[in-house]
Design an enzyme around this catalytic site. Structure first.
Site, PDB file in Angstrom:
ATOM      1  N   GLY A  24       0.557   5.249  -0.216  1.00 59.41           N
ATOM      2  CA  GLY A  24      -0.830   5.509   0.112  1.00 59.41           C
ATOM      3  C   GLY A  24      -1.674   6.089  -1.000  1.00 59.41           C
ATOM      4  N   SER A  25      -1.099   6.303  -2.176  1.00 61.96           N
ATOM      5  CA  SER A  25      -1.876   6.917  -3.263  1.00 61.96           C
ATOM      6  C   SER A  25      -3.082   6.062  -3.623  1.00 61.96           C
ATOM      7  CB  SER A  25      -0.992   7.146  -4.488  1.00 61.96           C
ATOM      8  OG  SER A  25      -0.411   5.934  -4.940  1.00 61.96           O
TER       9      SER A  25
ATOM     10  N   ALA B  66       0.776  -1.243   0.000  1.00 58.83           N
ATOM     11  CA  ALA B  66       0.000   0.000   0.000  1.00 58.83           C
ATOM     12  C   ALA B  66       0.806   1.290   0.000  1.00 58.83           C
ATOM     13  CB  ALA B  66      -0.950   0.008   1.201  1.00 58.83           C
TER      14      ALA B  66
ATOM     15  N   GLU C 151       1.791  -2.966   4.314  1.00 56.18           N
ATOM     16  CA  GLU C 151       3.090  -2.522   3.813  1.00 56.18           C
ATOM     17  C   GLU C 151       4.183  -3.318   4.515  1.00 56.18           C
ATOM     18  OE1 GLU C 151       6.182  -1.287   1.991  1.00 56.18           O
ATOM     19  OE2 GLU C 151       4.166  -0.774   1.291  1.00 56.18           O
TER      20      GLU C 151
ATOM     21  N   CYS D 214       4.477  -1.435 -12.191  1.00 54.00           N
ATOM     22  CA  CYS D 214       4.990  -0.289 -12.951  1.00 54.00           C
ATOM     23  C   CYS D 214       6.213  -0.724 -13.753  1.00 54.00           C
ATOM     24  CB  CYS D 214       5.311   0.891 -12.033  1.00 54.00           C
ATOM     25  SG  CYS D 214       6.505   0.527 -10.725  1.00 54.00           S
TER      26      CYS D 214
END
EC number: 2.1.1.178
Length: 478
Positions: free
Chosen positions: A129-130, A126, A149, A247
């Site tokens: 936090g976005s 997480a 996390e 990503c």
């Protein structure tokens, strides 16, 4: 716009990327996109303000906002004065927006596609936090989110961002994400696994992101990702939806991970294609129905997103052997809860029945009711938010509770001008003229709560937590 930086792209990476580049995309365009500065973007926090009201609020600023097609709350932003950090803007400090890269808004948009309205969500990786705050906003602070996390240092950052955004329906955990399938089987109706990855898509933000890249490191990371997605699938309830995202760009960490899950669990899982997620999504659509976002497609970071549906149960994993220890909280009685709610209302704070009061010694906490069923099944770093400390003469309301629970029409609110609001964020006591009429007040700016304060004579004592105090120049558009 940030200045261009020389991005390091290893030859072996370029060779591997060339092999998977879709026929309608060019390697020259890919390399050129990687060398361009990344466009800044933000997401409006609708727990605090509507998109319409936010656009009205900033319409006179020298901000040029371009809508992000896959996120109704997201905008690319260009500013006339790039010298001041966007994070120093008043609207950021008060939680009205989150600075978030455009592509990273995709996974949560995919999780909530269509009529999806989950009540219990797991965010496996997480921080910072976005995506957790994006999920909370789409849930309107209802239901419950377990935000996990693995990195201890990043848990603090995660909590700080959740608190700033006024989120109250989150429990934080600090585990290797591979524990959830065994510890909490079939416990969530939606799961986001934004997996740790080799980061091939983030070179525009971090020019050195590829400095430690190697084919061997990709293989090692993919091994972990396979274990994470398997565990997450076990934690997903039948009928639930899971989004797997990274990503990075290579197939080993993306398509092969998802296809491995499909091969293992057969008709228990299916792909839900994302070609209709937003106008233009088909530009990044793979044959399987995934989104494989190369940076030149939308002038963004590179990203991969897959949406999966679980159709029925699968054989469970072995139960974990760890000991939880005694849970240190006890639920408050109806009488106690009513008394505290009445005192909170007198101070301008309120909550609904989706939150419940628990106590630990003199501390009063507000837990998401949706997550109470998970108590004594897994160890939490914290649940919900700390509401107050109880004393003989009353309650000391906590900063994070004020940010999340302050009512818009409370009589205790005291609006600051831009000069006083900057003083507040610098941690200084305030001397407004005239001073507030009540001994305790919720200080606000742009009608947003900044914290709770005591009036001592003509002075407002600054109670902003030390870790939130800002040094340097702030951007308050006076």
């Amino acid at each position: 716009m940030a200045k261009p930086a020389c991005v390091f792209l290893p030859p072996a990476f370029l060779e591997a990327t060339r092999a998977i580049m879709p026929a309608d995309l060019s390697m020259d365009d890919f390399i050129a996109a990687c060398q361009r500065p990344l466009r800044r973007s933000l997401r409006v926090n609708t727990l605090k303000i509507s998109v319409t009201d936010f656009l009205t609020l900033v319409q006179d600023y020298d901000w040029r906002l371009e809508p992000i097609p896959w996120c109704a709350e997201g905008f690319w932003i260009e500013r006339g004065d790039e010298e001041l950090r966007l994070g120093s803007a008043a609207e950021h400090l008060s939680g009205l927006f989150y600075i978030q890269e455009a592509s990273s808004m995709l996974p949560v948009s995919a999780l909530f596609a269509g009529a999806e309205a989950p009540s219990r969500v797991l965010d496996v990786a997480a921080a910072p936090g976005s995506k957790t705050t994006q999920i909370a906003a789409l849930m309107n602070n209802q239901g419950g989110i377990v935000a996990n996390e693995y990195s201890a240092s990043r848990v603090k950052v995660l909590h700080a961002n959740i608190s700033r955004c006024g989120v109250k329906n989150v429990a934080l955990t600090h585990f290797d994400g591979r524990v959830f399938g065994a510890a909490l089987p079939e416990s969530f109706d939606a799961i986001l696994l934004d997996a740790p990855c080799s980061g091939e898509g983030v070179v525009r933000k971090d020019p050195d992101a590829m400095s430690n890249w190697s084919p061997e490191s990709v293989t090692a990371i993919a091994d972990t990702q396979r274990e994470l997605i398997d565990s997450a699938f076990h934690a997903l309830a039948p009928g639930g939806v899971m989004v797997y995202s990274t990503c990075t760009l290579n197939a080993q960490e993306n398509q092969q991970i998802v296809n491995g899950l499909l091969a293992t669990y057969g008709d228990a899982v299916s792909i839900e294609p994302l070609g209709d997620l937003f106008p233009g999504a088909k530009q990044a659509l793979t044959a399987e129905g995934f989104l494989h976002v190369f940076p030149q497609i939308y002038d963004s970071e590179g990203f991969f997103v897959a949406r999966l549906r679980k159709h029925h149960s699968v054989p469970p994993l072995a139960k974990p052997s760890y000991k939880l220890g005694k849970f240190p909280f006890t639920p408050l009685s109806g009488k106690d809860s009513a008394e505290i709610a009445q005192a909170a209302a007198a101070s301008g704070l309120a909550w609904d029945k989706t939150s419940r009061l628990w106590a630990r010694d003199k501390e009063i906490w507000l837990f998401p009711a949706e997550l109470e069923a998970l108590v004594n099944k897994i160890r939490f770093s914290r649940i919900g938010l700390k509401l107050a400390e109880r004393f003989t003469k009353g309650y000391r309301w906590q900063h994070e509770a004020v940010i999340a629970l302050a009512v818009a029409d409370g009589k205790q609110r005291f609006e600051l001008d831009a000069t006083l609001a900057q003083e507040w964020f610098h941690g200084r006591d305030l001397y407004p003229e005239p001073p507030p009429q009540t001994d305790e007040c919720i200080v606000t700016y742009q009608q947003q709560p900044l914290g709770i304060a005591k009036r001592i004579g003509s002075r407002i004592k600054n109670n902003l937590p030390r870790e939130l105090v800002r040094d340097g120049v702030l951007d308050f558009h006076q």
